[in-house]
Design a protein around this motif. Sequence first.
Motif, short mmCIF file in Angstrom:
data_model
loop_
_atom_site.label_atom_id
_atom_site.label_comp_id
_atom_site.label_asym_id
_atom_site.label_seq_id
_atom_site.Cartn_x
_atom_site.Cartn_y
_atom_site.Cartn_z
N ARG A 18 -4.78 18.90 9.09
CA ARG A 18 -4.30 18.70 7.72
C ARG A 18 -2.97 17.96 7.69
NH1 ARG A 18 -0.88 20.58 4.01
NH2 ARG A 18 0.12 22.03 5.46
N LEU A 19 -2.11 18.24 8.67
CA LEU A 19 -0.80 17.62 8.68
C LEU A 19 -0.82 16.19 9.22
CD1 LEU A 19 1.51 20.64 9.55
CD2 LEU A 19 1.26 19.45 7.36
N ASP A 20 -1.98 15.72 9.66
CA ASP A 20 -2.14 14.28 9.90
C ASP A 20 -2.31 13.59 8.55
OD1 ASP A 20 -2.00 14.40 12.69
OD2 ASP A 20 -4.13 14.87 12.86
N GLU A 21 -3.14 14.19 7.70
CA GLU A 21 -3.35 13.64 6.36
C GLU A 21 -2.09 13.80 5.52
OE1 GLU A 21 -6.23 14.57 2.53
OE2 GLU A 21 -6.97 14.94 4.55
N ALA A 22 -1.50 14.99 5.59
CA ALA A 22 -0.27 15.27 4.84
C ALA A 22 0.94 14.92 5.70
CB ALA A 22 -0.25 16.73 4.42
N TYR A 150 2.26 23.29 -9.98
CA TYR A 150 1.60 22.01 -10.23
C TYR A 150 0.71 21.58 -9.06
CZ TYR A 150 5.08 21.60 -13.95
OH TYR A 150 5.87 21.82 -15.06
N ALA A 151 0.82 22.26 -7.91
CA ALA A 151 0.11 21.83 -6.70
C ALA A 151 -1.41 21.71 -6.88
CB ALA A 151 0.44 22.76 -5.54
N PRO A 152 -2.07 22.67 -7.55
CA PRO A 152 -3.52 22.51 -7.73
C PRO A 152 -3.90 21.24 -8.49
CG PRO A 152 -2.87 24.77 -8.18
CD PRO A 152 -1.60 23.97 -8.07
N ALA A 153 -3.07 20.87 -9.47
CA ALA A 153 -3.35 19.64 -10.22
C ALA A 153 -3.15 18.42 -9.35
CB ALA A 153 -2.44 19.56 -11.45
N TYR A 154 -2.08 18.41 -8.55
CA TYR A 154 -1.84 17.28 -7.65
C TYR A 154 -3.00 17.14 -6.67
CZ TYR A 154 3.05 17.61 -9.22
OH TYR A 154 4.20 17.65 -9.98
N PHE A 155 -3.44 18.28 -6.12
CA PHE A 155 -4.54 18.27 -5.16
C PHE A 155 -5.82 17.75 -5.81
CE2 PHE A 155 -8.25 20.21 -3.20
CZ PHE A 155 -8.05 19.92 -1.86
N ALA A 156 -6.11 18.25 -6.99
CA ALA A 156 -7.35 17.86 -7.67
C ALA A 156 -7.38 16.37 -7.99
CB ALA A 156 -7.52 18.68 -8.95
N MET A 157 -6.26 15.83 -8.43
CA MET A 157 -6.22 14.41 -8.78
C MET A 157 -6.34 13.51 -7.55
SD MET A 157 -6.27 14.37 -12.00
CE MET A 157 -7.23 15.89 -11.84
N ARG A 158 -5.90 14.00 -6.40
CA ARG A 158 -6.03 13.22 -5.17
C ARG A 158 -7.42 13.31 -4.58
NH1 ARG A 158 -1.85 16.05 -3.18
NH2 ARG A 158 -3.15 16.70 -1.43
N GLU A 217 6.96 16.83 0.04
CA GLU A 217 6.29 15.54 -0.16
C GLU A 217 7.19 14.53 -0.85
OE1 GLU A 217 3.23 18.76 0.15
OE2 GLU A 217 4.99 18.47 -1.12
N SER A 218 8.30 15.00 -1.41
CA SER A 218 9.33 14.18 -2.03
C SER A 218 8.76 13.30 -3.15
CB SER A 218 10.07 13.36 -0.98
OG SER A 218 11.23 12.75 -1.52
N ILE A 219 9.41 12.18 -3.40
CA ILE A 219 9.04 11.34 -4.55
C ILE A 219 7.78 10.52 -4.31
CG2 ILE A 219 11.40 11.21 -5.43
CD1 ILE A 219 11.60 8.43 -4.18
N PHE A 220 7.29 10.49 -3.07
CA PHE A 220 6.09 9.73 -2.76
C PHE A 220 4.86 10.63 -2.58
CE2 PHE A 220 9.20 6.56 -0.80
CZ PHE A 220 9.24 5.79 -1.93
N ALA A 221 4.92 11.83 -3.14
CA ALA A 221 3.83 12.79 -2.95
C ALA A 221 2.47 12.20 -3.27
CB ALA A 221 4.08 14.03 -3.81
N GLN A 222 2.38 11.49 -4.37
CA GLN A 222 1.08 10.98 -4.80
C GLN A 222 0.72 9.65 -4.14
OE1 GLN A 222 -0.53 13.31 -6.45
NE2 GLN A 222 1.41 14.40 -6.26
N SER A 223 1.60 9.17 -3.27
CA SER A 223 1.35 7.90 -2.58
C SER A 223 1.14 8.08 -1.08
CB SER A 223 2.53 6.94 -2.81
OG SER A 223 2.78 6.76 -4.17
N GLN A 224 1.16 9.32 -0.59
CA GLN A 224 1.19 9.47 0.85
C GLN A 224 -0.11 9.02 1.53
OE1 GLN A 224 1.80 13.32 2.63
NE2 GLN A 224 0.65 14.41 1.07
#
Length: 265
Positions: A18-22, A150-158, A217-224
């Motif tokens: 998981r921490l390769d992806e994250a 907010y983590a479940p929403a971030y996960f779901a959208m990704r 994940e800082s400010i690039f959480a949705q771009s990682q």
Amino acid sequence: MSAVGRYYDERASVEWARLDEAWLEFAVTMAMIERFAPERAEVLDVGGGPGRYAIELARRGHTVDLVDLSAGCVAFAEQQAAEQGVALRSARCGDARHLETITPGGYDVALVLGPLYHLVARAERERAIEAVRATLRPGGVAFFAMLSTYAPAYFAMRNLDRSTASGAGLSESIGARHHVVRPDGRFFTESIFMHPEAIAEEMAAAPLDHVTTFGAESIFAQSQDRLRASEPAIRSRALSIAVDHCEDVAGVAGSEHIVWVGRTR
């Protein structure tokens, strides 16, 4: 064994990968650990799972003891350390709330990057925090991770193409002070997701002096995901920016994992 222990027993290799992806979560957290750790620290990794942080810190010259609820994760960490030629001082099963067998005041750094968000009762989280505090030397530093509401929403959208992205109770969780998930086989094991403000309020009562709070994940959480596939130079620059801004309001609020850092008095 608890539902949490069983969950990770079955997912040791998945959690390792998981921490390769994250990668951003891992890299930002490592950078912050190195910022506050002594050059050759004695580190206690509580809830260290399959050993990603423990092994990397040992590789960098720190002395590391790993404790985890899951026997499967402990065995996996030992295997990975052996295969990579890295020496952990020890790896054992244990509960973050009960660290009586750990030498009191023996560590410069304690990592608690998983246990707190699997303890849904505040009293149990407080017990774990106190148990960890007791293992630290004067001036020792502890890193406590919590999951944002907010983590479940971030996960779901990704992960719109994954069946688990349906996230039972997702709409109720967004922006809530806290949201508890029970094992249902669809999203996660027993856990609590907390609003960033609620995390700050709760940790203010911890028997430690607050050093900083950062978003892993800082400010690039949705771009990682996109950044992970980028050229090394772009990824390196993005990581540098992410570390520089992980303590900003946006860096914290936009992250799935919020890490509170405290120092012993």
